[in-house]
Design a protein around this motif. Sequence first.
Motif, short mmCIF file in Angstrom:
data_model
loop_
_atom_site.label_atom_id
_atom_site.label_comp_id
_atom_site.label_asym_id
_atom_site.label_seq_id
_atom_site.Cartn_x
_atom_site.Cartn_y
_atom_site.Cartn_z
N UNK A 85 -9.80 4.60 4.02
CA UNK A 85 -10.23 3.94 2.78
C UNK A 85 -9.55 4.64 1.61
N UNK A 86 -8.97 3.87 0.72
CA UNK A 86 -8.34 4.41 -0.48
C UNK A 86 -9.31 4.31 -1.65
N UNK A 87 -9.47 5.40 -2.37
CA UNK A 87 -10.45 5.47 -3.46
C UNK A 87 -9.83 4.92 -4.75
N UNK A 88 -9.82 3.61 -4.86
CA UNK A 88 -9.30 2.94 -6.05
C UNK A 88 -9.99 1.60 -6.24
N UNK A 89 -10.19 1.23 -7.48
CA UNK A 89 -10.83 -0.05 -7.78
C UNK A 89 -9.87 -1.22 -7.60
N UNK A 90 -8.58 -0.92 -7.44
CA UNK A 90 -7.62 -2.00 -7.18
C UNK A 90 -7.97 -2.66 -5.84
N UNK A 91 -7.90 -3.96 -5.78
CA UNK A 91 -8.35 -4.72 -4.60
C UNK A 91 -7.15 -5.01 -3.70
N UNK A 92 -7.14 -4.37 -2.52
CA UNK A 92 -5.99 -4.59 -1.64
C UNK A 92 -6.21 -3.92 -0.28
N UNK A 93 -5.30 -4.21 0.61
CA UNK A 93 -5.21 -3.54 1.90
C UNK A 93 -3.74 -3.26 2.15
N UNK A 94 -3.44 -2.20 2.91
CA UNK A 94 -2.06 -1.82 3.14
C UNK A 94 -1.84 -1.49 4.62
N UNK A 95 -0.66 -1.81 5.10
CA UNK A 95 -0.27 -1.46 6.47
C UNK A 95 1.10 -0.80 6.43
N UNK A 96 1.18 0.40 6.98
CA UNK A 96 2.46 1.09 7.13
C UNK A 96 2.90 0.99 8.60
N UNK A 97 4.19 0.87 8.85
CA UNK A 97 4.67 0.75 10.24
C UNK A 97 4.13 1.87 11.13
#
Length: 278
Positions: free
Chosen positions: A95-107
């Motif tokens: 979980x990333x601690x930011x109010x920005x709304x998103x999800x991320x995938x790294x290879x």
Amino acid sequence: MIRWLLMLLGFCTAAFSFTLQIHAHEFRLRANHIFWKNQEAGTEKEIDFGRGVAAKILGKYPIYKDEEKVNYVSQIGTGISAQLGRPELRYYFGILDTEDINGYAAPGGYIFVTTGALKLMRNEAQLAGVLAHELAHINQKHIVKQLNLQSTDRSMTSGIAQILGGATLSAKIALERLNDLAFKMLMEEGLSKKDEADADQKALEMLISTGYDPQSYLDYLSSLKPHLEQGQAKVLSKTHPTIDTRIKILSEFISKHELDSIQGKKNEKRFKQFMVSL
């Protein structure tokens, strides 16, 4: 005498044929061994590459350190990836601690969801949908393919393996450059519309396969719209197609495959239990 020669000729022909079969079998085994060895090496390089990209993501956003919530997100993600992920990868969820709304995938198996995204979710099926979307990007190697790091023959001497396999200074510089390009893709440019549509559709398929409610994912996408309009999901708005476009494509996909009547678990109570103090 002639009969004996014919018998000898027949024996020699059979022996030669048998020898050819042995050599052919050995060749197939050797080729298969080389292929899987190359596959394994390519996977290791992909993981190394993704680790560098994940490090850049964590350099931009701090990690959220509530162990109970992180374990819950990881449990849901691991449950999906164990059934539908690439078997050669180990997946990591954070979980990333930011109010920005998103999800991320790294290879290579690194998946993150932001606290801003979690706060918008209403049930576990929505969380599963977001994680499945990111899982699909890794399964399909969208970033790797878009950066042209993987060749069609998956050779050890081409693509990502060639770049990451080098120990020279120039190879290390090239790797850092590729990490920067992948990070920029995630944060500014985005993947292709085709890849995002592919990830959305595969997320729906994963939800159905794991017994989750697929409509919850569409509901979550709909809930994003006012926040995008207010600028609360800056990266998402830059890197993804519009919400209307995504919902339209998914609705057509549902209609085409007659998935309208499928319902599944939402686990709303359990989700709220873990996310109540977020």
